[in-house]
Design a protein around this motif. Structure first.
Motif, PDB file in Angstrom:
ATOM      1  N   UNK A  74       6.581  15.918 -13.208  1.00 20.21           N
ATOM      2  CA  UNK A  74       6.840  15.018 -14.326  1.00 20.21           C
ATOM      3  C   UNK A  74       6.663  13.591 -13.827  1.00 20.21           C
ATOM      4  N   UNK A  75       5.860  12.817 -14.545  1.00 19.35           N
ATOM      5  CA  UNK A  75       5.610  11.449 -14.085  1.00 19.35           C
ATOM      6  C   UNK A  75       6.765  10.511 -14.450  1.00 19.35           C
ATOM      7  N   UNK A  76       6.635   9.257 -14.075  1.00 14.78           N
ATOM      8  CA  UNK A  76       7.716   8.286 -14.281  1.00 14.78           C
ATOM      9  C   UNK A  76       7.949   7.964 -15.751  1.00 14.78           C
ATOM     10  N   UNK A  77       7.004   8.350 -16.617  1.00 16.29           N
ATOM     11  CA  UNK A  77       7.170   8.154 -18.058  1.00 16.29           C
ATOM     12  C   UNK A  77       7.707   9.414 -18.738  1.00 16.29           C
ATOM     13  N   UNK A  78       8.178  10.386 -17.914  1.00 18.15           N
ATOM     14  CA  UNK A  78       8.750  11.651 -18.400  1.00 18.15           C
ATOM     15  C   UNK A  78       7.717  12.561 -19.072  1.00 18.15           C
TER      16      UNK A  78
ATOM     17  N   UNK B 197       5.053  11.501  -0.695  1.00 14.87           N
ATOM     18  CA  UNK B 197       4.078  11.428  -1.784  1.00 14.87           C
ATOM     19  C   UNK B 197       4.625  10.645  -2.981  1.00 14.87           C
ATOM     20  N   UNK B 198       5.862  10.153  -2.851  1.00 21.55           N
ATOM     21  CA  UNK B 198       6.451   9.365  -3.921  1.00 21.55           C
ATOM     22  C   UNK B 198       7.195  10.175  -4.968  1.00 21.55           C
ATOM     23  N   UNK B 199       7.518  11.414  -4.660  1.00 20.25           N
ATOM     24  CA  UNK B 199       8.180  12.299  -5.620  1.00 20.25           C
ATOM     25  C   UNK B 199       9.613  12.600  -5.195  1.00 20.25           C
ATOM     26  N   UNK B 200      10.383  13.072  -6.142  1.00 12.32           N
ATOM     27  CA  UNK B 200      11.747  13.507  -5.894  1.00 12.32           C
ATOM     28  C   UNK B 200      11.855  14.959  -6.336  1.00 12.32           C
ATOM     29  N   UNK B 201      12.362  15.803  -5.462  1.00 14.61           N
ATOM     30  CA  UNK B 201      12.530  17.216  -5.794  1.00 14.61           C
ATOM     31  C   UNK B 201      13.881  17.418  -6.456  1.00 14.61           C
TER      32      UNK B 201
ATOM     33  N   UNK C 112      -0.265  18.972  -6.504  1.00 15.25           N
ATOM     34  CA  UNK C 112      -0.102  18.561  -7.898  1.00 15.25           C
ATOM     35  C   UNK C 112       0.514  17.172  -7.981  1.00 15.25           C
ATOM     36  N   UNK C 113       1.475  16.884  -7.129  1.00 12.82           N
ATOM     37  CA  UNK C 113       2.080  15.541  -7.107  1.00 12.82           C
ATOM     38  C   UNK C 113       1.018  14.512  -6.744  1.00 12.82           C
ATOM     39  N   UNK C 114       0.144  14.861  -5.830  1.00 13.14           N
ATOM     40  CA  UNK C 114      -0.918  13.944  -5.433  1.00 13.14           C
ATOM     41  C   UNK C 114      -1.921  13.655  -6.541  1.00 13.14           C
ATOM     42  N   UNK C 115      -2.021  14.555  -7.517  1.00 13.78           N
ATOM     43  CA  UNK C 115      -2.951  14.361  -8.629  1.00 13.78           C
ATOM     44  C   UNK C 115      -2.391  13.466  -9.729  1.00 13.78           C
ATOM     45  N   UNK C 116      -1.086  13.202  -9.673  1.00 10.64           N
ATOM     46  CA  UNK C 116      -0.457  12.400 -10.752  1.00 10.64           C
ATOM     47  C   UNK C 116      -0.634  10.922 -10.468  1.00 10.64           C
TER      48      UNK C 116
END
Length: 125
Positions: free
Chosen positions: A94-98, A14-18, A121-125
């Motif tokens: 938290x998005x890439x803009x913090x 999903x493009x996220x890092x845990x 939730x990650x999919x909604x960002x």
């Protein structure tokens, strides 16, 4: 924390890092990582400096500290602090803009956000 280990690949897809943060000292955090087979990033927040910035720290009552001790958990030793504070069970997206886009909290440390909810939730960002 083990349930989150099982969703690392889904979050990555999903493009996220845990990243998890523990109130424990680095030594005890390492033991937790090893005991649970965690491969994602698990950081130490000794004395809850980061948790304080997020406003998610609470003070334990003496009675609760005594219960922890009776179970063999010396929180002051494990957390490397003279304070009897712990962070709330929480998760943030938290998005890439913090910017915090989603936040989940629970007063019960054993109740954490379900992995599916976090992935949604990650999919909604």
């Amino acid at each position: 924390m083990s349930a989150y280990q099982q969703m690392v690949s889904d979050l990555t897809a999903a493009g996220a890092t845990l990243v998890a943060v523990s109130a424990q000292t680095p030594q005890f955090t390492g033991k937790t990582r090893e005991a649970l087979g965690i491969t994602y990033l698990l950081l130490s927040d000794t004395d809850n400096h980061l948790a304080r910035q997020y406003g998610i720290v609470f003070e334990l009552e003496d009675e609760l500290d005594q219960i922890y001790r009776s179970l063999g958990a010396d929180l002051k030793s494990v957390n490397g602090s003279d304070s009897l504070t712990l962070p709330l069970a929480s998760a943030f997206v938290i998005d890439q803009d913090a910017v915090i886009r989603e936040a989940f909290f629970n007063l019960d440390y054993a109740q954490r956000v379900e992995p599916e909810e976090l992935i949604a939730a990650v999919g909604r960002v």
